[in-house]
Enzyme design. Structure first.
Site, PDB file in Angstrom:
ATOM      1  N   ALA A   1     -10.041   8.500   2.631  1.00 15.77           N
ATOM      2  CA  ALA A   1      -9.172   9.605   3.007  1.00 15.77           C
ATOM      3  C   ALA A   1      -9.225   9.736   4.530  1.00 15.77           C
ATOM      4  O   ALA A   1     -10.178   9.266   5.164  1.00 15.77           O
ATOM      5  CB  ALA A   1      -9.645  10.888   2.338  1.00 15.77           C
TER       6      ALA A   1
ATOM      7  N   GLU B   1     -11.827   4.647  -4.510  1.00 18.74           N
ATOM      8  CA  GLU B   1     -11.414   5.473  -5.662  1.00 18.74           C
ATOM      9  C   GLU B   1      -9.978   5.159  -6.075  1.00 18.74           C
ATOM     10  O   GLU B   1      -9.666   5.127  -7.263  1.00 18.74           O
ATOM     11  CB  GLU B   1     -11.575   6.961  -5.308  1.00 18.74           C
ATOM     12  CG  GLU B   1     -13.046   7.349  -5.214  1.00 18.74           C
ATOM     13  CD  GLU B   1     -13.265   8.739  -4.602  1.00 18.74           C
ATOM     14  OE1 GLU B   1     -12.631   9.030  -3.566  1.00 18.74           O
ATOM     15  OE2 GLU B   1     -14.058   9.509  -5.147  1.00 18.74           O
TER      16      GLU B   1
HETATM   17  N1  DAK Z   1      -9.962   8.212   8.397  1.00 20.12           N
HETATM   18  C1  DAK Z   1      -9.328   8.262   9.579  1.00 20.12           C
HETATM   19  N2  DAK Z   1      -9.293   7.238  10.453  1.00 20.12           N
HETATM   20  C2  DAK Z   1      -9.955   6.118  10.109  1.00 20.12           C
HETATM   21  C3  DAK Z   1     -10.644   5.994   8.894  1.00 20.12           C
HETATM   22  C4  DAK Z   1     -10.636   7.112   8.007  1.00 20.12           C
HETATM   23  N3  DAK Z   1     -11.216   7.093   6.800  1.00 20.12           N
HETATM   24  N4  DAK Z   1     -11.208   4.770   8.850  1.00 20.12           N
HETATM   25  C5  DAK Z   1     -10.857   4.152   9.982  1.00 20.12           C
HETATM   26  N5  DAK Z   1     -10.095   4.953  10.754  1.00 20.12           N
HETATM   27  C6  DAK Z   1      -9.533   4.670  12.057  1.00 20.12           C
HETATM   28  C7  DAK Z   1     -10.593   4.703  13.149  1.00 20.12           C
HETATM   29  O1  DAK Z   1     -10.826   6.015  13.556  1.00 20.12           O
HETATM   30  C8  DAK Z   1      -9.945   3.874  14.210  1.00 20.12           C
HETATM   31  O2  DAK Z   1      -8.969   4.650  14.862  1.00 20.12           O
HETATM   32  P1  DAK Z   1      -8.936   4.733  16.504  1.00 20.12           P
HETATM   33  O3  DAK Z   1     -10.277   5.168  16.908  1.00 20.12           O
HETATM   34  O4  DAK Z   1      -8.616   3.319  16.911  1.00 20.12           O
HETATM   35  O5  DAK Z   1      -7.835   5.702  16.777  1.00 20.12           O
HETATM   36  C9  DAK Z   1      -9.200   2.813  13.417  1.00 20.12           C
HETATM   37  O6  DAK Z   1      -9.035   3.355  12.098  1.00 20.12           O
HETATM   38  C10 DAK Z   1      -9.968   1.510  13.292  1.00 20.12           C
HETATM   39  O7  DAK Z   1     -11.255   1.798  12.818  1.00 20.12           O
HETATM   40  P2  DAK Z   1     -12.601   1.294  13.535  1.00 20.12           P
HETATM   41  O8  DAK Z   1     -12.398   1.126  14.993  1.00 20.12           O
HETATM   42  O9  DAK Z   1     -13.699   2.198  13.092  1.00 20.12           O
HETATM   43  O10 DAK Z   1     -12.741  -0.137  12.860  1.00 20.12           O
HETATM   44  P3  DAK Z   1     -14.072  -0.965  12.578  1.00 20.12           P
HETATM   45  O11 DAK Z   1     -13.613  -2.287  12.104  1.00 20.12           O
HETATM   46  O12 DAK Z   1     -15.004  -0.898  13.753  1.00 20.12           O
HETATM   47  O13 DAK Z   1     -14.792  -0.189  11.371  1.00 20.12           O
HETATM   48  C11 DAK Z   1     -14.878   0.882   9.227  1.00 20.12           C
HETATM   49  C12 DAK Z   1     -14.205  -0.173  10.131  1.00 20.12           C
HETATM   50  C13 DAK Z   1     -14.056   0.935   7.925  1.00 20.12           C
HETATM   51  C14 DAK Z   1     -16.301   0.454   8.884  1.00 20.12           C
HETATM   52  C15 DAK Z   1     -14.895   2.268   9.934  1.00 20.12           C
HETATM   53  O14 DAK Z   1     -13.572   2.531  10.419  1.00 20.12           O
HETATM   54  C16 DAK Z   1     -15.318   3.380   9.045  1.00 20.12           C
HETATM   55  O15 DAK Z   1     -16.487   3.574   8.785  1.00 20.12           O
HETATM   56  N6  DAK Z   1     -14.318   4.166   8.577  1.00 20.12           N
HETATM   57  C17 DAK Z   1     -14.597   5.343   7.767  1.00 20.12           C
HETATM   58  C18 DAK Z   1     -14.985   4.940   6.349  1.00 20.12           C
HETATM   59  C19 DAK Z   1     -15.293   6.143   5.520  1.00 20.12           C
HETATM   60  O16 DAK Z   1     -16.234   6.930   5.809  1.00 20.12           O
HETATM   61  N7  DAK Z   1     -14.541   6.361   4.458  1.00 20.12           N
HETATM   62  C20 DAK Z   1     -14.694   7.503   3.568  1.00 20.12           C
HETATM   63  C21 DAK Z   1     -13.881   8.676   4.101  1.00 20.12           C
HETATM   64  S1  DAK Z   1     -14.108  10.172   3.139  1.00 20.12           S
HETATM   65  C22 DAK Z   1      -9.940  14.030  -2.028  1.00 20.12           C
HETATM   66  C23 DAK Z   1      -9.792  12.720  -2.413  1.00 20.12           C
HETATM   67  C24 DAK Z   1     -10.490  11.709  -1.776  1.00 20.12           C
HETATM   68  C25 DAK Z   1     -11.338  12.001  -0.729  1.00 20.12           C
HETATM   69  C26 DAK Z   1     -11.489  13.303  -0.324  1.00 20.12           C
HETATM   70  C27 DAK Z   1     -10.795  14.319  -0.968  1.00 20.12           C
HETATM   71  N8  DAK Z   1      -9.244  15.076  -2.690  1.00 20.12           N
HETATM   72  C28 DAK Z   1      -8.387  14.751  -3.811  1.00 20.12           C
HETATM   73  C29 DAK Z   1      -9.313  16.387  -2.236  1.00 20.12           C
HETATM   74  C30 DAK Z   1     -12.000  10.903  -0.063  1.00 20.12           C
HETATM   75  C31 DAK Z   1     -12.801  11.060   1.016  1.00 20.12           C
HETATM   76  C32 DAK Z   1     -13.088   9.888   1.839  1.00 20.12           C
HETATM   77  O17 DAK Z   1     -12.593   8.818   1.617  1.00 20.12           O
END
Ligand code: DAK
Length: 257
Positions: free
Chosen positions: A65, A111
């Site tokens: 997300a 998911e």
């Molecule tokens: N959200 C927003 N931006 C994201 C993102 C994310 N989840 N993942 C990556 N990006 C963005 C980065 O911020 C970056 O943007 P800029 O800084 O260039 O503007 C760009 O994508 C490229 O990412 P990185 O520079 O970080 O790329 P790397 O290759 O170095 O790293 C990575 C890739 C996937 C390991 C890293 O980006 C990362 O850790 N991303 C976050 C992964 C994460 O924590 N995912 C879980 C998010 S929480 C719901 C339903 C579902 C959910 C919630 C509520 N409801 C129905 C209410 C789910 C929640 C989640 O998924």
């Protein structure tokens, strides 16, 4: 549609949806999820479509997300946005839905892949529920579907440490159906969808419904549900065609009627 590309008949009877926020690794913002919900509803109602492939790009299926969009939200904001109704609607897609995953499938991305009926992955795919690292936990089925797919011990480890698993681990854990080289994952998913699209779409829809019911009920009730759907297939022209074709030693030509 700004964040997804939809091609209803990408191959005969097979639709393709590609998530398209490449700079953000296909992070699932509210608009993208809304677009996805509407696209799936439209394809579900399109009689020419019998199976759907959902993909991202080589680098990311979806990295979760959109954290930036969620970062300043309160519980009440989240309640009012009610994103769960969008996810619930996606879950209710009746046609077979196959995820073609390459690169990151994290958090909501993992998911979303698990909401699909099958997952075909490239060798570069990484699956994870890293929400714990940003102070939350899975919210769209991660603690439930992941646990059912790979078991408690592995799900606990992934959800409590946020560690990723690669495609081969995901295959050996039973999370996904196939792992293929990166240049083949989409073709392989389309191939699987095409195989399904050659079957009776009515039987496929009823069988999918019955399998999904097994997650929600005990055996006796599940068998009862299966039986009703089995009977229902006998009210379709496709049943007559399928059995007639067998008797006549020819390929069936299903009309979805
Ligand atoms: N959200 C927003 N931006 C994201 C993102 C994310 N989840 N993942 C990556 N990006 C963005 C980065 O911020 C970056 O943007 P800029 O800084 O260039 O503007 C760009 O994508 C490229 O990412 P990185 O520079 O970080 O790329 P790397 O290759 O170095 O790293 C990575 C890739 C996937 C390991 C890293 O980006 C990362 O850790 N991303 C976050 C992964 C994460 O924590 N995912 C879980 C998010 S929480 C719901 C339903 C579902 C959910 C919630 C509520 N409801 C129905 C209410 C789910 C929640 C989640 O998924």
């Amino acid at each position: 549609m700004d964040f997804i590309n939809v091609t209803p008949n990408y191959q005969p009877h097979v639709a393709l949806i590609a998530l398209n926020r490449p700079k953000e690794l296909n992070a699932l913002n509210l608009q993208l999820m809304q677009e996805l919900k509407l696209a799936l509803q439209a394809l579900d109602n399109d009689d020419t479509v019998r199976a759907i492939v959902l993909t991202g790009n080589e680098k990311a299926f979806a990295a979760g997300a959109d954290i930036k969009q969620m970062a300043d939200k309160t519980a009440v904001d989240m309640l009012k946005i009610d994103q769960f109704s969008t996810w619930d609607q996606i879950r209710k897609t009746r046609k077979p839905l196959i995820a073609a995953v390459s690169g990151f499938a994290l958090g909501g991305g993992c998911e979303l892949a698990m909401t699909c009926d099958m997952i075909v992955a490239s060798e570069t795919a990484m699956f994870g529920q890293p929400e714990i690292k940003i102070g939350v936990m899975p919210g769209a089925g991660g603690t439930q579907r992941l646990t059912k797919a790979i078991g408690k011990a592995r799900a606990m480890e992934m959800v409590l440490t946020g560690k990723f698993i690669d495609a081969h681990e995901a295959l050996s854990f039973g999370l996904i159906n196939k792992v293929v080289p990166v240049e083949m994952y989409l073709a392989e998913a389309l191939n699987l969808a095409t195989q399904i699209a050659q079957m009776s779409p009515i039987a496929a829809m009823l069988a999918k419904e019955a399998i999904n019911r097994s997650f929600e009920t005990h055996l006796d009730e599940g068998l009862h549900f299966e039986r009703k759907n089995f009977y229902l297939t006998f009210s379709s022209e496709d049943q007559t065609e399928g059995m007639q074709a067998f008797v006549e030693k020819r390929k069936p030509n299903y009309q979805g009627k």
